[in-house]
Design an enzyme around this catalytic site. Structure first.
Site, PDB file in Angstrom:
ATOM      1  N   SER A 113       5.044 -20.970 -27.052  1.00 54.57           N
ATOM      2  CA  SER A 113       6.013 -20.493 -28.032  1.00 54.57           C
ATOM      3  C   SER A 113       7.055 -19.665 -27.303  1.00 54.57           C
ATOM      4  O   SER A 113       6.737 -18.939 -26.347  1.00 54.57           O
ATOM      5  CB  SER A 113       5.320 -19.638 -29.099  1.00 54.57           C
ATOM      6  OG  SER A 113       6.273 -18.951 -29.894  1.00 54.57           O
ATOM      7  N   MET A 115      15.612 -23.981 -31.127  1.00 52.31           N
ATOM      8  CA  MET A 115      16.310 -22.703 -31.144  1.00 52.31           C
ATOM      9  C   MET A 115      16.459 -22.156 -29.729  1.00 52.31           C
ATOM     10  O   MET A 115      16.741 -20.978 -29.524  1.00 52.31           O
ATOM     11  CB  MET A 115      15.590 -21.697 -32.040  1.00 52.31           C
ATOM     12  CG  MET A 115      15.658 -22.052 -33.513  1.00 52.31           C
ATOM     13  SD  MET A 115      15.537 -20.633 -34.621  1.00 52.31           S
ATOM     14  CE  MET A 115      13.967 -19.931 -34.141  1.00 52.31           C
ATOM     15  N   HIS A 121       8.824 -27.779 -25.881  1.00 47.88           N
ATOM     16  CA  HIS A 121      10.121 -28.411 -26.147  1.00 47.88           C
ATOM     17  C   HIS A 121      10.372 -29.568 -25.172  1.00 47.88           C
ATOM     18  O   HIS A 121      10.846 -30.643 -25.560  1.00 47.88           O
ATOM     19  CB  HIS A 121      11.265 -27.408 -25.970  1.00 47.88           C
ATOM     20  CG  HIS A 121      11.231 -26.244 -26.901  1.00 47.88           C
ATOM     21  ND1 HIS A 121      11.011 -24.958 -26.461  1.00 47.88           N
ATOM     22  CD2 HIS A 121      11.407 -26.165 -28.243  1.00 47.88           C
ATOM     23  CE1 HIS A 121      11.057 -24.135 -27.486  1.00 47.88           C
ATOM     24  NE2 HIS A 121      11.283 -24.827 -28.589  1.00 47.88           N
TER      25      HIS A 121
END
Length: 281
Positions: free
Chosen positions: A185, A30, A37
């Site tokens: 996060s 996202m 990531h």
């Protein structure tokens, strides 16, 4: 690196590459990429001929009172980071491209989506499995990479690909943490300095649980109580859930045997953070 915004264009490009024998690794995100990531992208690039990254804030996995509108977005930053990590292709559609007017189809995995985050966020996993199915159909990857931080999501997607006979191997990669232990996060940017300092209690409480199990404790209730006691010592922490479940079925357990998932969700202010650990005995 190729960047696509439209489904038809990326499908045409990737089908040609696949006809030429290219093996595709896929990382759905996202956006607002962080080291977690990037570790997935690097692995996808290392293990496949091509690494494809999607950047799409998926509205169907957000509840009406959740943070869809304020979810952090910076496409140019993400493109630069993904390229540095080895991405060959980026797919960055808008909402109308993925959910055009008249859209009516959803994918739903039952039972294992009703617990943990599924209990706190009704409809969340229906949104996740729908968008992942769409992305798998568009990209047709050989392997897809997900982080262990979203443990329930990874288990749900593994179930979905098995049940729907999807030809994609799901690769679940380790949690990447900050130096102090906080799981990385995109939502960490919401935390003010005091919340950020106290959020470290999540990883500390999981480490305590693991220590108790190593020392021989098998009563899940006592371990949960120890986790709750540690977290509630932080005045800004508001517990959503602390659960100890079977690492495959996600069913609550009372006595710890075999492989268990210890998962928690805690709010600091308006920011909901999750973390987990898997322990084998």
């Amino acid at each position: 690196m190729q960047i696509f915004n439209h489904i038809a264009e990326i499908k045409t490009y990737l089908r040609k590459e696949q006809k030429n024998g290219k093996i595709i690794g896929f990382v759905p995100t996202m956006g607002y990429l962080h080291e977690g990531h990037l570790s997935l992208i690097r692995r996808a690039a290392n293990e496949n001929d091509m690494a494809v990254v999607s950047i799409f804030v998926n509205p169907t996995q957000f509840g009406p009172a959740e943070d869809f509108e304020r979810y952090p977005r910076d496409l140019q930053r993400d493109v630069n980071l993904a390229q540095q990590a080895g991405a060959n292709v980026i797919f960055a559609p808008d909402v109308a491209e993925m959910y055009p007017q008249g859209y009516k189809t959803y994918v739903e995995v039952q039972e294992i989506t009703n617990t943990l985050c599924g209990a706190s966020r009704p409809g969340h996993f229906r949104g996740v499995t729908t968008i992942v199915t769409k992305l798998f159909n568009i990209v047709r990857p050989d392997r897809a990479y997900f982080g262990q931080k979203d443990a329930q999501q990874a288990i749900v997607i593994q179930q979905m690909t098995k049940d729907l006979d999807m030809d994609v191997e799901i690769m679940v990669c380790p949690i990447v943490r900050e130096k102090d232990g906080l799981a990385m996060s995109s939502r960490n940017v919401y935390l003010n300095p005091q919340e950020r300092e106290q959020a470290v209690v999540l990883s500390e409480s999981l480490a305590l649980a693991k220590k108790l199990i190593i020392q021989g404790e098998r009563d899940a209730f006592k371990i949960k109580a120890a986790i709750v006691d540690k977290i509630t010592q932080k005045p800004l922490a508001k517990i959503d859930y602390v659960s100890i479940v079977d690492a495959q079925t996600l069913k609550d357990i009372h006595h710890i045997t075999n492989r268990v998932l210890i998962a928690l969700a805690v709010k600091f202010g308006a920011t909901r953070l999750i973390d987990n650990i898997i322990v084998e005995v």
